[in-house]
Design a protein around this motif. Structure first.
Motif, mmCIF file in Angstrom:
data_model
loop_
_atom_site.group_PDB
_atom_site.id
_atom_site.type_symbol
_atom_site.label_atom_id
_atom_site.label_comp_id
_atom_site.label_asym_id
_atom_site.label_seq_id
_atom_site.Cartn_x
_atom_site.Cartn_y
_atom_site.Cartn_z
ATOM 1 N N MET A 55 10.016 -5.135 -22.702
ATOM 2 C CA MET A 55 11.390 -5.151 -23.204
ATOM 3 C C MET A 55 12.321 -4.980 -22.014
ATOM 4 N N LYS A 56 13.538 -5.470 -22.163
ATOM 5 C CA LYS A 56 14.525 -5.342 -21.095
ATOM 6 C C LYS A 56 15.917 -5.236 -21.702
ATOM 7 N N LYS A 57 16.622 -4.182 -21.326
ATOM 8 C CA LYS A 57 18.037 -4.105 -21.677
ATOM 9 C C LYS A 57 18.783 -4.862 -20.582
ATOM 10 N N ALA A 58 19.387 -5.963 -20.943
ATOM 11 C CA ALA A 58 20.080 -6.823 -19.982
ATOM 12 C C ALA A 58 21.413 -6.205 -19.582
ATOM 13 N N SER A 59 21.989 -6.735 -18.531
ATOM 14 C CA SER A 59 23.247 -6.205 -17.998
ATOM 15 C C SER A 59 24.395 -6.290 -19.006
ATOM 16 N N GLY A 61 24.027 -5.599 -22.171
ATOM 17 C CA GLY A 61 23.710 -4.671 -23.253
ATOM 18 C C GLY A 61 22.728 -5.191 -24.281
ATOM 19 N N ASP A 62 22.381 -6.481 -24.233
ATOM 20 C CA ASP A 62 21.394 -7.027 -25.161
ATOM 21 C C ASP A 62 20.013 -6.479 -24.841
ATOM 22 N N LEU A 63 19.204 -6.216 -25.862
ATOM 23 C CA LEU A 63 17.823 -5.777 -25.689
ATOM 24 C C LEU A 63 16.909 -6.947 -26.017
ATOM 25 N N PHE A 64 16.152 -7.405 -25.023
ATOM 26 C CA PHE A 64 15.189 -8.488 -25.214
ATOM 27 C C PHE A 64 13.810 -7.889 -25.428
ATOM 28 N N VAL A 65 13.048 -8.500 -26.326
ATOM 29 C CA VAL A 65 11.697 -8.047 -26.653
ATOM 30 C C VAL A 65 10.754 -9.238 -26.528
ATOM 31 N N THR A 66 9.700 -9.092 -25.722
ATOM 32 C CA THR A 66 8.685 -10.136 -25.606
ATOM 33 C C THR A 66 7.421 -9.673 -26.304
ATOM 34 N N SER A 67 6.755 -10.612 -26.982
ATOM 35 C CA SER A 67 5.503 -10.273 -27.658
ATOM 36 C C SER A 67 4.584 -11.487 -27.662
ATOM 37 N N THR A 68 3.364 -11.257 -28.143
ATOM 38 C CA THR A 68 2.431 -12.367 -28.264
ATOM 39 C C THR A 68 2.887 -13.353 -29.333
ATOM 40 N N GLY A 69 3.903 -12.986 -30.107
ATOM 41 C CA GLY A 69 4.437 -13.873 -31.145
ATOM 42 C C GLY A 69 5.728 -14.561 -30.780
ATOM 43 N N GLY A 70 6.310 -14.250 -29.608
ATOM 44 C CA GLY A 70 7.547 -14.920 -29.227
ATOM 45 C C GLY A 70 8.536 -14.006 -28.534
ATOM 46 N N LEU A 71 9.802 -14.388 -28.585
ATOM 47 C CA LEU A 71 10.893 -13.706 -27.897
ATOM 48 C C LEU A 71 11.984 -13.380 -28.911
ATOM 49 N N ALA A 72 12.460 -12.134 -28.873
ATOM 50 C CA ALA A 72 13.550 -11.716 -29.764
ATOM 51 C C ALA A 72 14.628 -11.024 -28.942
ATOM 52 N N VAL A 73 15.828 -10.970 -29.494
ATOM 53 C CA VAL A 73 16.931 -10.270 -28.836
ATOM 54 C C VAL A 73 17.665 -9.447 -29.881
ATOM 55 N N TRP A 74 17.999 -8.239 -29.487
ATOM 56 C CA TRP A 74 18.863 -7.389 -30.298
ATOM 57 C C TRP A 74 20.185 -7.378 -29.554
ATOM 58 N N ARG A 75 21.103 -8.231 -29.973
ATOM 59 C CA ARG A 75 22.376 -8.390 -29.267
ATOM 60 C C ARG A 75 23.202 -7.119 -29.384
ATOM 61 N N TYR A 76 23.864 -6.789 -28.296
ATOM 62 C CA TYR A 76 24.671 -5.573 -28.245
ATOM 63 C C TYR A 76 25.687 -5.556 -29.384
ATOM 64 N N GLY A 77 25.698 -4.467 -30.131
ATOM 65 C CA GLY A 77 26.646 -4.306 -31.219
ATOM 66 C C GLY A 77 26.182 -4.854 -32.558
ATOM 67 N N ARG A 78 25.077 -5.581 -32.590
ATOM 68 C CA ARG A 78 24.565 -6.134 -33.850
ATOM 69 C C ARG A 78 23.635 -5.127 -34.522
ATOM 70 N N GLN A 101 5.002 -12.461 -22.080
ATOM 71 C CA GLN A 101 4.338 -11.281 -21.539
ATOM 72 C C GLN A 101 5.250 -10.376 -20.723
ATOM 73 N N PHE A 102 6.336 -10.887 -20.209
ATOM 74 C CA PHE A 102 7.253 -10.033 -19.458
ATOM 75 C C PHE A 102 8.652 -10.606 -19.506
ATOM 76 N N ILE A 103 9.587 -9.731 -19.168
ATOM 77 C CA ILE A 103 10.983 -10.145 -18.985
ATOM 78 C C ILE A 103 11.589 -9.246 -17.917
ATOM 79 N N THR A 104 12.389 -9.832 -17.053
ATOM 80 C CA THR A 104 13.135 -9.069 -16.061
ATOM 81 C C THR A 104 14.455 -9.791 -15.817
ATOM 82 N N GLU A 105 15.384 -9.101 -15.197
ATOM 83 C CA GLU A 105 16.697 -9.688 -14.938
ATOM 84 C C GLU A 105 17.051 -9.496 -13.470
ATOM 85 N N GLU A 106 17.527 -10.570 -12.838
ATOM 86 C CA GLU A 106 18.024 -10.485 -11.468
ATOM 87 C C GLU A 106 19.424 -9.883 -11.465
#
Length: 182
Positions: A55-59, A61-78, A101-106
């Motif tokens: 998982m990665k909290k992006a700059s 504020g969105d929270l991204f979640v990676t799994s063996t089933g795909g990619l999801a995002v919990w957008r900031y404020g939603r 399998q992973f997520i990171t942000e530059e």
């Protein structure tokens, strides 16, 4: 029920997001309250009910979640997360059921994603640009494997990739210069 926790992300706001082998959980550090989240819609459930790798909290504020089933995002404020099946409006690839399998942000805000089968993806959300890096057996300067397990952005913005049973690679300034094989 016993969970195998596979990922932890601190959101900077007194909350630990906990990814497990079967779901997403939240722990409030201040109140000490624990919550197993959901249920959500079918598309999101197909992602969050699988092993959450990172998982990665992006700059922004969105929270991204990676799994063996795909990619999801919990957008900031939603109040609920959403499945991501395409990266930007110009994306050609349908990412439904892709194992991430992973997520990171530059520092520049670009997102790097690793998959179990289609390599590494660099996603520039601001400019709507998506670049996929895949292994090419005939090109020594390509990534080491399409099964990209982990990435790390160092202080000089170089990207280090780790693979299942294939060593690591280092990418300098958007051009592959060599692979390390450990």
């Amino acid at each position: 029920q016993t969970f195998s926790f596979t990922s932890i992300e601190y959101d900077g706001d007194q909350t630990l997001w906990l990814g497990s082998n079967v779901y997403l959980h939240k722990f409030d550090l201040k109140s000490r309250n624990y919550t197993k989240l959901g249920p959500f819609g079918k598309d999101v459930e197909s992602i969050l009910q699988r092993s959450i790798w990172s998982m990665k909290k992006a700059s922004n504020g969105d929270l991204f979640v990676t799994s063996t089933g795909g990619l999801a995002v919990w957008r900031y404020g939603r109040i609920v997360p959403e499945a991501i099946n395409k990266l930007g409006p110009y994306s050609k690839d349908d990412l439904t059921s892709t194992g991430f399998q992973f997520i990171t942000e530059e520092d520049q805000g670009r997102i790097w994603l690793g998959t179990g089968s289609i390599g590494a993806i660099r996603w520039d959300r601001i400019n709507n640009e998506v670049v996929t890096f895949q292994n090419n057996q005939e090109d020594e300067s390509s990534i080491g494997s399409d099964d990209v397990h982990y990435a790390y952005t160092d202080d000089q913005q170089n990207i280090w990739f780790g693979y299942h049973r294939k060593g690591i690679s280092l990418m300098y300034n958007n051009a592959w210069e060599y692979d390390f094989k450990f």
